[in-house]
Structure formats: C-alpha cells, structure tokens
Design an enzyme around this catalytic site. Structure first.
Site, PDB file in Angstrom:
ATOM      1  N   LYS A   1       0.828  -1.221   0.000  1.00  0.00           N
ATOM      2  CA  LYS A   1       0.000   0.000   0.000  1.00  0.00           C
ATOM      3  C   LYS A   1       0.858   1.265   0.000  1.00  0.00           C
ATOM      4  O   LYS A   1       0.348   2.375  -0.112  1.00  0.00           O
ATOM      5  CB  LYS A   1      -0.892   0.041   1.257  1.00  0.00           C
ATOM      6  CG  LYS A   1      -2.067  -0.903   1.273  1.00  0.00           C
ATOM      7  CD  LYS A   1      -3.121  -0.434   2.305  1.00  0.00           C
ATOM      8  CE  LYS A   1      -3.080  -1.161   3.598  1.00  0.00           C
ATOM      9  NZ  LYS A   1      -4.101  -0.744   4.575  1.00  0.00           N
TER      10      LYS A   1
ATOM     11  N   LYS B   1       2.495   2.334   2.569  1.00  0.00           N
ATOM     12  CA  LYS B   1       2.195   3.029   3.828  1.00  0.00           C
ATOM     13  C   LYS B   1       3.292   2.764   4.852  1.00  0.00           C
ATOM     14  O   LYS B   1       3.573   1.602   5.171  1.00  0.00           O
ATOM     15  CB  LYS B   1       0.849   2.484   4.356  1.00  0.00           C
ATOM     16  CG  LYS B   1       0.095   3.462   5.195  1.00  0.00           C
ATOM     17  CD  LYS B   1      -1.341   3.054   5.430  1.00  0.00           C
ATOM     18  CE  LYS B   1      -2.021   4.155   6.187  1.00  0.00           C
ATOM     19  NZ  LYS B   1      -3.462   4.144   6.172  1.00  0.00           N
TER      20      LYS B   1
END
Ligand code: C2G
Length: 167
Positions: free
Chosen positions: A59, A61
């Site tokens: 992701k 992240k």
C-alpha cells in the site's frame, strides 16, 4: 417447559449479523475506536482485518507500530470479536464467503472503492471522525521531535522565570 424449548429453538435460528472491516490502525486513536464501536452497533459480530506489514508495504504506507502489536491492540478492543490478517487487496471476497458476512463497512475516505463487494454482502461507508488521523499525529510528532533540545530547554527556563514572577 414447552415455551422454554420453543425459545431455545428460536434462539438457535436467530440469525447473527456479521460485520467485517479492514484497516492499518497504526497509532490507535479515537477515530479508530469510534469507527469500530459504530461498526459493532450495525450487528452482532465484528471481524477486523488488520493490514500486515507486508501489505502496508504494498500500500506504500509507512507504519510506526508493527502488525503483531496492532493486531493485539485491536483484539483487546471490547467491541471486536475476531481479528484476521489483511495480506492483499483480493482476499475480501473470500473472507466474506468464509465468515458468512452480512455487512462490509469502512470509513468514507474509501467511498465507492469497495462497491464491487455488493453482490456478496451489504456495503456501508461510515463518516470518519473529524480532526484526528495517524498522519496528523505523525506530523505533530515529527514537528515536536524536530525542535532542537536547546530550544526546548530554553523555553522551559523562560517558563520557570515567568512562574517565579507570578509567585
Ligand atoms: N478512520 C475514521 N476516522 C479517522 C481516521 C480513520 O473513521 N479520523 C477509519 C478509516 O476510515 C478506516 C479505519 O479507521 O476505516 C482504519 O483507518 P486506517 O488505519 O487509515 O486504514 P487504511 O490504511 O485506510 O486501510 O483494505 C482497506 C485498507 O486496509 C484500509
């Protein structure tokens, strides 16, 4: 006695409403808690897919708290019944079938993104809690940590001096 048997059988057939959601839940805050509590109020059983460290890399992240600790925190939130690991984008349909899910729900920052799940269960987007986010927390921490130690010590000295003036 007969009534009790009837109630017992009825109870057996009582359909439990199952809800599922997914998230990173890094630096757990009030926004996360309020979302989980609102999700549980939609039904009887709440299953939470916590994003694995590997999936967060996918992701893109950056996460402060490792999966094992985030999952442990979520597992111990009163309104949460089951925690599973979220390892990829594709697992949701399988999870919905496997756990016999009635409602998939998530914060409205994902509005429309999971409509493809509608053939499998109800899809609900809940309003996010305003003025709190992990991103914001990280920013304030970074700002705070970026203040040179001397400046912080100086500030304390000034406050101490002012305090004396007021005494
Ligand atoms: N949330 C909220 N209010 C906030 C912050 C977050 O309601 N102030 C909700 C988000 O909308 C999300 C959940 O809390 O439903 C978890 O947020 P994140 O940890 O940021 O989750 P995210 O990384 O967006 O992961 O497959 C879906 C993803 O795993 C979602």
């Amino acid at each position: 006695m007969k009534t009790m048997v009837i109630f017992y059988i009825l109870g057996l057939f009582m359909i439990k409403k199952r809800i599922i959601t997914y998230g990173t839940f890094d630096m757990f805050h009030i926004g996360h808690l309020k979302l989980l509590q609102r999700l549980k109020s939609l039904g009887d059983e709440l299953i939470v897919g916590v994003s694995s460290d590997g999936f967060n890399e996918i992701k893109g992240k950056k996460v402060m708290i490792p999966y094992i600790q985030r999952a442990e925190i979520i597992k111990n939130i009163k309104c949460v019944d089951t925690v599973i690991s979220e390892n990829n984008w594709e697992q949701k349909i399988e999870d919905i079938k496997k756990y016999n899910i009635d409602i998939f729900a998530i914060g409205d920052d994902w509005k429309g993104k999971f409509d493809f799940l509608k053939p499998y269960c109800e899809v609900v987007y809940l309003e996010r809690t305003k003025d709190i986010s992990t991103t914001k927390l990280k920013k304030s921490l970074t700002n705070f940590m970026s203040i040179p130690k001397e400046d912080i010590l100086n500030a304390f000295e000034i406050i101490e001096a002012l305090k004396k003036d007021f005494e």
